[in-house]
Design an enzyme around this catalytic site. Structure first.
Site, PDB file in Angstrom:
ATOM      1  N   PHE A   1      54.815  89.395  42.163  1.00  0.00           N
ATOM      2  CA  PHE A   1      54.479  88.326  43.114  1.00  0.00           C
ATOM      3  C   PHE A   1      54.752  86.944  42.547  1.00  0.00           C
ATOM      4  O   PHE A   1      54.932  85.982  43.290  1.00  0.00           O
ATOM      5  CB  PHE A   1      53.014  88.457  43.555  1.00  0.00           C
ATOM      6  N   LYS A   2      54.799  86.821  41.225  1.00  0.00           N
ATOM      7  CA  LYS A   2      55.050  85.506  40.620  1.00  0.00           C
ATOM      8  C   LYS A   2      56.410  84.931  41.038  1.00  0.00           C
ATOM      9  O   LYS A   2      56.612  83.716  41.026  1.00  0.00           O
ATOM     10  CB  LYS A   2      54.970  85.605  39.096  1.00  0.00           C
TER      11      LYS A   2
END
Length: 462
Positions: free
Chosen positions: A111-112
């Site tokens: 998700f980063k």
């Protein structure tokens, strides 16, 4: 739109200056001076937008025209063109009450990427427009490092140094960082925990003279641009459920260690997104769950778990929430943080604690419970969770009332944590991009966990 520090000792600054400052010069964190309030009509218009179009609208509220709209659109489009799914963050239905928001379709399967693809391009844009040097310094519990490196590797005018805890990230996470051999990338494997890495980063940024002399910039979620980018997918997920006629009693369950991902949801809710409840899921490093349940913010004993990216005791974004909990009173925040530094704990009582418990539900997931959830979802739904997402799913199962809907944030592809998956004898096939990492040479330096040793490496690199 201007930005101020949670500790009140930084004059209001613009968006670009806030991005470049990262950690506020007074040791606090930067927040918008005022949050935009979104009307119901505007939300309905936004519901029709694609993910890049939605991101452009959200960022436009906070950039204050410092970046021309055409340039901002190009930054957004370039950032999300690298994702493998056309929806960028698709929502998967498991049953009537369970949905999964897949945040792992970016270049490093975590998700980063959603924030760091944008921030990497933004730093490159700022460097080119201002002819300035940008030296990025960051710490990672596993995913931030790979995403940050991928966002800026090979780019002119930018160097990046990432600290990760030695032998305390998954093998795939390590390989994604350390197989990069670009001249502008330095990986430091620090003897200690992620909290040690994060402490070093914060203390180096708090040394304002050192920070300015060497042009240090932040890539961690202390950078407000990270939070703004992450707020977008809460809107997007809510709209996808609204497309199906689901608009009431929608909760989000968020696996979190550093409080950044769930704070982005809190920000979206304060802007007007009608989220009903934010569920905070931790692993056995449960300082945040204990805070919500008891009002005591105090680090406990560090525990290594199957969800290593959440093996965090001191959450760097907690101070941003504390600022809003204190009614945006920077003096109160400064007092709380001074007490935390001196005594190692913060106590919230009375009406303030009631507000915390109104803002969040919280649940701490044990190691075996995490693995049990992976097995259960694989057997029941044919869906494979990574161990961090499994914590979010377990918390959702505990705290979602019957008949209501929770969206679990899926923070990483399960292939990044096959060590945990194999403990339940589940076989998975690696995506080819991950399979290709094995056998590649690695480039990293093992160093001690002191400010002096990190400074020495930085001076050589920068």
């Amino acid at each position: 739109m201007k930005y101020v520090s949670t500790r009140g000792q930084v004059s209001p600054i613009g968006f670009i200056d806030a991005v470049l400052m990262g950690l506020a010069d007074d040791g606090g964190l930067l927040v918008p001076e005022q949050l935009p309030k979104l009307s119901e009509d505007l939300l309905k218009k936004w519901q029709k937008l694609s993910y890049p179009e939605l991101a452009l609208e959200v960022f436009s509220l906070y950039v204050n025209e410092e970046i021309p709209r055409a340039d901002l659109k190009k930054l957004v489009d370039d950032s999300y063109s690298t994702f493998r799914h056309e929806d960028v963050t698709p929502v998967r239905r498991l049953d009537d009450g369970r949905y999964v928001l897949e945040l792992f379709h970016g270049p490093t399967f975590a998700f980063k990427d959603i924030a760091l693809q944008f921030l990497g391009n933004l730093y490159s844009y700022i460097s080119g427009k201002t002819n300035s040097i940008i030296h990025i310094l960051g710490a990672t519990s596993g995913d931030t490092g790979a995403s940050a490196i991928e966002g800026v590797r090979g780019k002119e005018g930018i160097r990046i140094c990432i600290l990760h805890p030695h032998q305390k990230v998954s093998k795939v996470q390590e390989l994604q960082m350390t197989t990069v051999d670009d001249a502008n990338v330095l990986n430091l494997s620090v003897e200690g925990t992620f909290d040690d890495c994060q402490r070093i980063i914060k203390e180096l940024f708090a040394d304002v003279e050192f920070k300015h002399r060497y042009h240090l910039r932040a890539i961690n979620s202390i950078n407000i641009a990270r939070i703004l980018a992450q707020a977008v997918y809460y809107f997007y997920a809510y709209f996808r459920l609204a497309d199906q006629g689901i608009s009431e009693k929608v909760h989000f369950s968020v696996p979190t260690g550093n409080f950044g991902d769930i704070f982005a949801g809190y920000l979206a809710k304060r802007m007007g997104l009608p989220i009903d409840r934010l569920i905070l899921a931790t692993n056995e490093n449960n300082i945040l769950a204990r805070f919500v349940q008891d009002g005591v913010y105090q680090p406990g004993e560090f525990r290594g778990t199957h969800s290593p990216s959440m093996d965090i005791q001191v959450a760097s974004n907690f101070e941003r929430y504390l600022y809003y909990l204190c009614g945006e009173n920077s003096q109160a925040v400064t007092s709380f943080m001074a007490r935390f530094k001196a005594e190692g704990r913060i106590d919230i009582i009375g009406d303030a604690l009631k507000q915390v418990q109104a803002d969040f539900g919280a649940y701490s997931v044990g190691n075996e419970e995490c693995l049990d959830t992976i097995s259960e979802y694989h057997e029941k739904y044919g869906y494979l969770l990574d161990p961090h997402t499994a914590c979010g799913a377990a918390a959702s199962d505990k705290l979602t009332p019957p008949g209501e809907v929770t969206v679990v944030l899926s923070t990483a592809h399960p292939a990044k944590f096959d060590e945990a998956i194999q403990l339940r004898h589940i076989h998975q096939t690696y995506p080819e991009q991950i399979q290709a990492l094995f056998g590649m040479p690695q480039f990293q330096r093992v160093v001690g966990g002191t400010n002096e040793e990190i400074k020495k490496e930085l001076l050589t690199f920068f």
